[in-house]
Design an enzyme around this catalytic site. Sequence first.
Site, PDB file in Angstrom:
ATOM      1  N   ASP A  16       7.701  -3.760  -8.468  1.00 10.63           N
ATOM      2  CA  ASP A  16       7.974  -2.322  -8.482  1.00 10.63           C
ATOM      3  C   ASP A  16       9.466  -2.003  -8.437  1.00 10.63           C
ATOM      4  OD1 ASP A  16       5.320  -1.011  -8.596  1.00 10.63           O
ATOM      5  OD2 ASP A  16       4.996  -2.225  -6.802  1.00 10.63           O
ATOM      6  N   ARG A  97      13.242   1.263   8.256  1.00 13.59           N
ATOM      7  CA  ARG A  97      13.623   2.241   7.225  1.00 13.59           C
ATOM      8  C   ARG A  97      14.946   2.942   7.481  1.00 13.59           C
ATOM      9  NH1 ARG A  97      10.980  -0.995   4.506  1.00 13.59           N
ATOM     10  NH2 ARG A  97       8.709  -0.820   4.526  1.00 13.59           N
ATOM     11  N   ASP A 126       6.790   5.785   4.376  1.00  8.82           N
ATOM     12  CA  ASP A 126       8.112   5.210   4.152  1.00  8.82           C
ATOM     13  C   ASP A 126       9.008   6.091   3.287  1.00  8.82           C
ATOM     14  OD1 ASP A 126       7.905   2.984   5.784  1.00  8.82           O
ATOM     15  OD2 ASP A 126       6.856   1.820   4.261  1.00  8.82           O
ATOM     16  N   SER A 177      -1.574  -4.848   0.585  1.00 10.86           N
ATOM     17  CA  SER A 177      -0.191  -4.395   0.573  1.00 10.86           C
ATOM     18  C   SER A 177       0.404  -4.832   1.903  1.00 10.86           C
ATOM     19  CB  SER A 177      -0.142  -2.875   0.436  1.00 10.86           C
ATOM     20  OG  SER A 177       1.106  -2.402   0.918  1.00 10.86           O
TER      21      SER A 177
HETATM   22  N1  ARG Z   1       1.562   2.097   8.515  1.00  8.88           N
HETATM   23  C1  ARG Z   1       2.822   1.503   8.795  1.00  8.88           C
HETATM   24  C2  ARG Z   1       3.905   2.528   8.917  1.00  8.88           C
HETATM   25  O1  ARG Z   1       3.734   3.621   8.441  1.00  8.88           O
HETATM   26  C3  ARG Z   1       3.196   0.444   7.783  1.00  8.88           C
HETATM   27  C4  ARG Z   1       3.462   0.947   6.394  1.00  8.88           C
HETATM   28  C5  ARG Z   1       3.646  -0.146   5.352  1.00  8.88           C
HETATM   29  N2  ARG Z   1       2.464  -0.949   5.285  1.00  8.88           N
HETATM   30  C6  ARG Z   1       2.142  -1.799   4.313  1.00  8.88           C
HETATM   31  N3  ARG Z   1       1.077  -2.495   4.501  1.00  8.88           N
HETATM   32  N4  ARG Z   1       2.816  -1.946   3.237  1.00  8.88           N
HETATM   33  O2  ARG Z   1       4.932   2.266   9.495  1.00  8.88           O
END
Ligand code: ARG
Length: 402
Positions: A16, A97, A126, A177
């Site tokens: 991506d 982040r 994110d 993911s």
């Molecule tokens: N739910 C978690 C958060 O919002 C992780 C997000 C990313 N998760 C992932 N499996 N790519 O901080």
Amino acid sequence: MGRAKKVVLAYSGGVDTSVCIPYLKEEWGVEEVITLAADLGQGDELEPIRAKALDSGASVSLVADAKAAFINDYAFPSIQANALYENRYPLSTALARPLIAKLLVDAAAEYGADAVAHGCTGKGNDQVRFDVAIAALNPDLKVLAPAREWGMSREQTIAYGEKFGIPSPVKKSSPYSIDRNLLGRSIEAGPLEDPWTEPLEEIYLMTKPIADTPNSPEYVEIGFEQGIPITLDGQTLGSVDLVDRLNQRVGNHGIGRIDMVENRLVGIKSREIYEAPALLVLIYAHRDLESLTLTGDVSQYKRGIEETYSKLVYNGLWYSPLKQALDAFVQQTQARVTGTVRVKLFKGSATIVGRKSANSLYTPDLATYGAEDQFDHKAAEGFIYVWGLPTRVWSQQVKSST
Ligand code: ARG
């Protein structure tokens, strides 16, 4: 007219973010894409990632080792705040982040870019964390999120990339993911989308299945100074090293897994699996040391602060004024949170079995039921009379009027 001339893109080396490079140039008229890959301990080799960005059309490919900043400036303050979103998730992904946002903003300033970009889609938390953190750090910078707008399926994304020489993934892509860094792994999607389905053992990497964990307990002593973990079993360690070693030791006992349905900021419920062995044990140990070193009223008040703090971090408000104000409160409380916590690791549980501190407020002469007892029992009587007075008055009034 393009949307921006020069863009710094947060880059992971995956399909991506690689496709973002030609997409920004071809579809959105960006003249120059600079990529930035941050090493947060996700375990990927950085040199191939650096090269892949250039092969995909980046003019400059930056790689930053941000592990120490990640632990010192993001994880440790969050541990001091005992931050657990919805009482469970220690924010292992969320904490990364605002740091990546900062690296992007700094690189944009250094290279004179007029925008930064990330590969987040429009459904998650994110994107919010990136966009809001970037806005907080430089409100004049544009934020581009191609994957939020391009509307391509997985197959279409791969096909688009192939036109520009971006190799399609070699392995059959996993149904999950996964986000990973030194603090933990977050796993969602695929079979996990059914909240009734038990996760397969294959999804875990940092924590062992209970069947394979040692048959005798192991103890670890964690030393804190002003709320910051400094030692393991008496040995002073650098922050990255400390987290790394604790991950191994704790994960080896199958400790640190969370299976939860959480509430995303965008209103969607999602089922996520986490493993965050060291981070969870550090929070439990730190919280316990506070029970010894903070007064009851500060501890109790801090719990409310912690809940708000966790929500702010989860919801992308790391650099917000409220978060800064809560940081000041938390820092003020940490001055005397120094001491050692003893944790027993065994078959999936971390149990706190001891705590000590030179600043301990625990007073044996007052707490004991033995002969050394210094507590003035007679004083209790007058205290209870005054304490219960409003209730007694109320009760008499109710009785006489019915
Ligand atoms: N739910 C978690 C958060 O919002 C992780 C997000 C990313 N998760 C992932 N499996 N790519 O901080």
